[in-house]
Write a protein that holds these residues in place. Structure first.
Motif, mmCIF file in Angstrom:
data_model
loop_
_atom_site.group_PDB
_atom_site.id
_atom_site.type_symbol
_atom_site.label_atom_id
_atom_site.label_comp_id
_atom_site.label_asym_id
_atom_site.label_seq_id
_atom_site.Cartn_x
_atom_site.Cartn_y
_atom_site.Cartn_z
ATOM 1 N N ILE A 45 46.787 -25.878 31.381
ATOM 2 C CA ILE A 45 46.823 -26.885 30.755
ATOM 3 C C ILE A 45 47.212 -26.374 29.313
ATOM 4 O O ILE A 45 46.442 -25.663 28.843
ATOM 5 C CB ILE A 45 45.897 -27.787 30.692
ATOM 6 C CG1 ILE A 45 45.560 -28.445 32.322
ATOM 7 C CG2 ILE A 45 46.063 -28.858 29.680
ATOM 8 C CD1 ILE A 45 46.539 -29.198 32.951
ATOM 9 N N THR A 142 55.528 -29.385 30.135
ATOM 10 C CA THR A 142 53.983 -29.629 29.479
ATOM 11 C C THR A 142 53.700 -31.180 30.527
ATOM 12 O O THR A 142 53.517 -32.171 29.685
ATOM 13 C CB THR A 142 53.825 -29.668 28.278
ATOM 14 O OG1 THR A 142 54.755 -30.758 27.723
ATOM 15 C CG2 THR A 142 53.900 -28.475 27.588
ATOM 16 N N SER A 144 51.127 -32.229 31.522
ATOM 17 C CA SER A 144 49.845 -32.562 31.203
ATOM 18 C C SER A 144 49.916 -33.794 30.306
ATOM 19 O O SER A 144 49.215 -34.717 29.796
ATOM 20 C CB SER A 144 48.956 -31.555 30.513
ATOM 21 O OG SER A 144 49.450 -31.065 29.524
ATOM 22 N N GLY A 159 50.289 -29.007 36.507
ATOM 23 C CA GLY A 159 49.981 -28.210 35.471
ATOM 24 C C GLY A 159 51.071 -27.994 34.744
ATOM 25 O O GLY A 159 52.128 -28.338 34.738
ATOM 26 N N ASP A 160 50.996 -27.171 33.757
ATOM 27 C CA ASP A 160 51.692 -26.712 32.690
ATOM 28 C C ASP A 160 52.472 -25.450 32.824
ATOM 29 O O ASP A 160 51.706 -24.452 33.421
ATOM 30 C CB ASP A 160 51.319 -26.888 31.247
ATOM 31 C CG ASP A 160 50.767 -28.336 30.759
ATOM 32 O OD1 ASP A 160 51.471 -29.096 31.647
ATOM 33 O OD2 ASP A 160 49.954 -28.424 29.898
#
Ligand code: ACO
Length: 321
Positions: A45, A142, A144, A159-160
């Motif tokens: 993250i 990203t 998140s 997830g990133d």
């Protein structure tokens, strides 16, 4: 007409690891549920001040190094992302500026989880027709930032990260065939809507991801089944010619179904979903880079990349590395 060949790959992940156990402290879930349904054990993250462009830059610089290519030799920049840093300019322009590339075309592709496969296909057409000689193609996300962290049915999945390739004109074979599809009739099964005012004007871009997981799962499996058949038929290659499958990393059950359809053992599949979660447009180039860096994918190997995501969009690229 030139061939378009992958000259170098790169990947970049935020430092922060979020395990299933950590998520189980925030929402009503468990490591056992997440692993058995998805195969995901942890994800990365981004830090609060870490942007999509930051991740893209890390992956791009690695890919340029691996290709032995200066940023100034790049004449096309494509960033596939669902989570751009700004509404405009595109993340490709932000990245271009970071890398000191001034002048060549730079634009974003928005095809969610299929975005990198779309971007790679577009870059290949530029190179094949002589409109570009060296293209930087990045998938960066990203996710998140567009997740509802209270929604256990989606927050455990994503997830990133970022992955990148440098694609260059070559006399040697590279991308052998590519196939892109979309069907907007499924737009509401997996979506992140904007927040609108009562009068229908845009208030805030990118609301949280919502998904009808079961239906997405069923569609993904049947659609990818047809897609790999189509790709093989168009290439004139046989199943046995494929050395590696680099699938979109959403769920190990979807990945296993596709591998089975191709007659591949799981040893021939690059799997990163356990460590990265679903990084949307970044997942295919991150997995490809992982396979290249750990020495599994070798020069000359035939590799099938495939992806399926919101839209629905889906696509495959068959290439000789
Ligand atoms: N932890 C515990 N329980 C959960 C969680 C969670 N994180 N999330 C949902 N549940 C519960 C549900 O509330 C439901 O409970 P109920 O029976 O009491 O109502 C139960 O688990 C079953 O829910 P389902 O949605 O039917 O679970 P399913 O087995 O379908 O698994 C999943 C859900 C993993 C999302 C699956 O449908 C899937 O993988 N779909 C594919 C979607 C996907 O991967 N999307 C990513 C983007 S698209 C792409 O990249 C391909």
């Amino acid at each position: 007409m030139s061939n378009a060949r992958i000259l170098g790959t790169g990947g970049f992940l935020p430092a922060r690891v979020v395990t299933n156990a950590e998520l189980a402290q925030r929402v009503d879930t468990s490591d056992e549920w997440i692993v058995s349904r998805t195969g995901i054990r942890e994800r990365r993250i981004a830090a609060p001040d870490e942007s999509t462009c930051d991740l893209a830059e890390g992956a791009a610089r690695q890919a340029l190094d691996a290709a032995g290519c200066l940023a100034t030799e790049i004449d096309l920049v494509i960033v596939a992302t669902t989570t751009p840093d700004r509404v405009f300019p595109g993340t490709a322009c932000l990245l271009q500026d970071r890398l000191g590339i001034h002048g060549p075309a730079a634009f974003d592709v928005q095809a969610v989880c299929s975005g990198f496969v779309y971007g790679l296909t577009i870059a290949e057409k530029f190179i094949r027709t002589g409109s570009a000689k060296r293209a930087l193609v990045v998938g960066a996300e990203t996710m998140s930032r567009i997740i509802d962290w209270q929604d256990r049915s989606t927050c455990v999945l994503f997830g990133d990260g970022a992955g990148a390739v440098v694609l260059g004109a070559s006399d040697e074979p590279g991308i052998l065939s590519s196939h892109l599809h979309a069907d907007g009739a499924y737009k509401d099964l997996l979506t992140a809507k904007n927040t609108m005012t009562d009068s229908g004007c845009l208030l805030r871009a990118a609301g949280p991801v919502t998904m009808r997981g079961n239906e997405v799962f069923r569609m993904a499996v049947t659609t990818l089944d047809g897609l790999v058949g189509e790709t093989l038929a168009a290439s004139g290659l046989q199943q046995a010619d494929i050395k590696w499958l680099v699938p979109h990393q959403a769920n190990t059950r979807i990945i296993a179904a596709t591998a089975k359809r191709l007659g591949l053992s799981m040893d021939q599949v690059i799997v990163t979903v356990d460590r990265h979660g679903n990084t949307s447009a970044a997942s295919v180039p991150l997995a490809f880079d992982a396979g290249v860096r750990d020495g599994r994918i070798q020069r000359g190997d035939v590799v099938l990349m495939e992806a399926f995501g919101g839209g629905f969009t889906w696509g495959a690229v068959l290439l000789r590395y």
